[in-house]
Design a protein around this motif. Sequence first.
Motif, PDB file in Angstrom:
ATOM      1  N   SER A  21      38.868  59.101  66.461  1.00  0.00           N
ATOM      2  CA  SER A  21      38.982  58.270  64.994  1.00  0.00           C
ATOM      3  C   SER A  21      38.379  58.904  64.497  1.00  0.00           C
ATOM      4  O   SER A  21      36.916  58.950  64.285  1.00  0.00           O
ATOM      5  CB  SER A  21      38.746  56.466  65.441  1.00  0.00           C
ATOM      6  OG  SER A  21      38.706  56.319  63.787  1.00  0.00           O
ATOM      7  N   ASP A  89      29.883  51.280  67.146  1.00  0.00           N
ATOM      8  CA  ASP A  89      32.355  50.245  67.209  1.00  0.00           C
ATOM      9  C   ASP A  89      32.644  51.752  67.342  1.00  0.00           C
ATOM     10  O   ASP A  89      34.213  51.973  68.117  1.00  0.00           O
ATOM     11  CB  ASP A  89      31.820  49.769  66.103  1.00  0.00           C
ATOM     12  CG  ASP A  89      31.021  48.254  66.504  1.00  0.00           C
ATOM     13  OD1 ASP A  89      30.854  47.974  67.295  1.00  0.00           O
ATOM     14  OD2 ASP A  89      31.047  47.510  65.449  1.00  0.00           O
ATOM     15  N   ASN A  90      32.440  52.701  66.630  1.00  0.00           N
ATOM     16  CA  ASN A  90      33.967  53.506  66.530  1.00  0.00           C
ATOM     17  C   ASN A  90      33.672  54.710  67.861  1.00  0.00           C
ATOM     18  O   ASN A  90      34.344  54.670  68.634  1.00  0.00           O
ATOM     19  CB  ASN A  90      33.250  54.504  65.068  1.00  0.00           C
ATOM     20  CG  ASN A  90      34.508  55.663  65.529  1.00  0.00           C
ATOM     21  OD1 ASN A  90      35.939  55.122  65.386  1.00  0.00           O
ATOM     22  ND2 ASN A  90      34.432  56.986  65.512  1.00  0.00           N
ATOM     23  N   GLN A  92      32.535  53.339  70.780  1.00  0.00           N
ATOM     24  CA  GLN A  92      32.953  52.851  71.846  1.00  0.00           C
ATOM     25  C   GLN A  92      34.399  53.071  72.140  1.00  0.00           C
ATOM     26  O   GLN A  92      35.272  52.653  72.722  1.00  0.00           O
ATOM     27  CB  GLN A  92      32.631  51.214  71.890  1.00  0.00           C
ATOM     28  CG  GLN A  92      33.053  50.153  73.018  1.00  0.00           C
ATOM     29  CD  GLN A  92      32.083  50.837  73.960  1.00  0.00           C
ATOM     30  OE1 GLN A  92      31.317  51.248  74.047  1.00  0.00           O
ATOM     31  NE2 GLN A  92      32.956  51.169  75.333  1.00  0.00           N
ATOM     32  N   GLU A  93      35.401  52.933  71.187  1.00  0.00           N
ATOM     33  CA  GLU A  93      36.650  53.065  70.374  1.00  0.00           C
ATOM     34  C   GLU A  93      37.061  54.561  70.981  1.00  0.00           C
ATOM     35  O   GLU A  93      38.439  54.156  71.241  1.00  0.00           O
ATOM     36  CB  GLU A  93      36.806  52.806  69.043  1.00  0.00           C
ATOM     37  CG  GLU A  93      36.789  51.698  69.115  1.00  0.00           C
ATOM     38  CD  GLU A  93      37.319  51.145  67.325  1.00  0.00           C
ATOM     39  OE1 GLU A  93      37.797  51.760  66.653  1.00  0.00           O
ATOM     40  OE2 GLU A  93      37.647  50.398  66.746  1.00  0.00           O
ATOM     41  N   ASN A  94      36.534  55.788  70.302  1.00  0.00           N
ATOM     42  CA  ASN A  94      37.052  56.507  70.923  1.00  0.00           C
ATOM     43  C   ASN A  94      36.371  56.638  72.775  1.00  0.00           C
ATOM     44  O   ASN A  94      37.202  57.572  73.207  1.00  0.00           O
ATOM     45  CB  ASN A  94      36.576  57.033  70.754  1.00  0.00           C
ATOM     46  CG  ASN A  94      36.588  57.816  69.070  1.00  0.00           C
ATOM     47  OD1 ASN A  94      37.601  57.584  68.777  1.00  0.00           O
ATOM     48  ND2 ASN A  94      35.043  57.519  68.280  1.00  0.00           N
ATOM     49  N   LYS A  97      39.603  55.298  73.906  1.00  0.00           N
ATOM     50  CA  LYS A  97      41.283  56.702  73.909  1.00  0.00           C
ATOM     51  C   LYS A  97      41.105  57.199  74.486  1.00  0.00           C
ATOM     52  O   LYS A  97      42.133  57.973  75.157  1.00  0.00           O
ATOM     53  CB  LYS A  97      40.993  56.729  72.400  1.00  0.00           C
ATOM     54  CG  LYS A  97      41.200  55.918  71.361  1.00  0.00           C
ATOM     55  CD  LYS A  97      41.084  56.928  69.740  1.00  0.00           C
ATOM     56  CE  LYS A  97      41.328  56.235  68.583  1.00  0.00           C
ATOM     57  NZ  LYS A  97      40.240  54.588  68.222  1.00  0.00           N
TER      58      LYS A  97
END
Length: 219
Positions: A21, A89-90, A92-94, A97
């Motif tokens: 992201s 946070d970004n 962790q999201e990646n 993914k």
Amino acid sequence: MNLKPQIREIFIDNDKIVTISDQVFFQTGNDGVHQWESGIVLSRYLLSINPIGSILELGSGSGLAGITASKYTRSTNITMTDFNRTVLDNIQENILKNSARARVVYLDWRDVTTYTNPADIVIGSDLIYDGAPIQDLVRTILHHMNENGVCYIVMPDKRKMTPVFLEEAERAGLDVVAMELKDWFTCSPHRDVQKGFRDFAELTMRKYFLYTLTRKSNI
């Protein structure tokens, strides 16, 4: 203007892809949610050396390099760090993914005690910029690199603070070796070459250098 993060497929190699992201437009202070070209170059370097051992990434940004190491190298103990909660946070999201095996940890260079575990390999990209806490960065590298460890930093050329960082690193007891990374390391990060170079134009506009840092021998 699209202010929402965009999902990008970064082709580290033809069959090796990391999905991230990427906040193309960002406010100052959230630079880490944007994918910088140096991170692509660093990711490809890690792929080329296929390292073994624990990896600690400083200023991880999107997490591209750490995720690449998790998915496509022999390293199995990977920690990605930043001090900005939005960036963390970004990352962790990646990680989710990409089904990567890595952990995300808060680390402030100004206080190395915020995370204390050393690693065999310390990595980072585009960490040296106007206003960067250079001495704190060098201290963090020394604190988090194992006695026989190595640090890899990738930087674009013409950053005026890079010589200051290198001088400070050598003064602190680190040997520094510089090498330009080009050709495959800076090719288009997308199968559609035009799209790749449109999204990451600086891959064709700058030179990229790998700085390898190790502790000076006492012998």
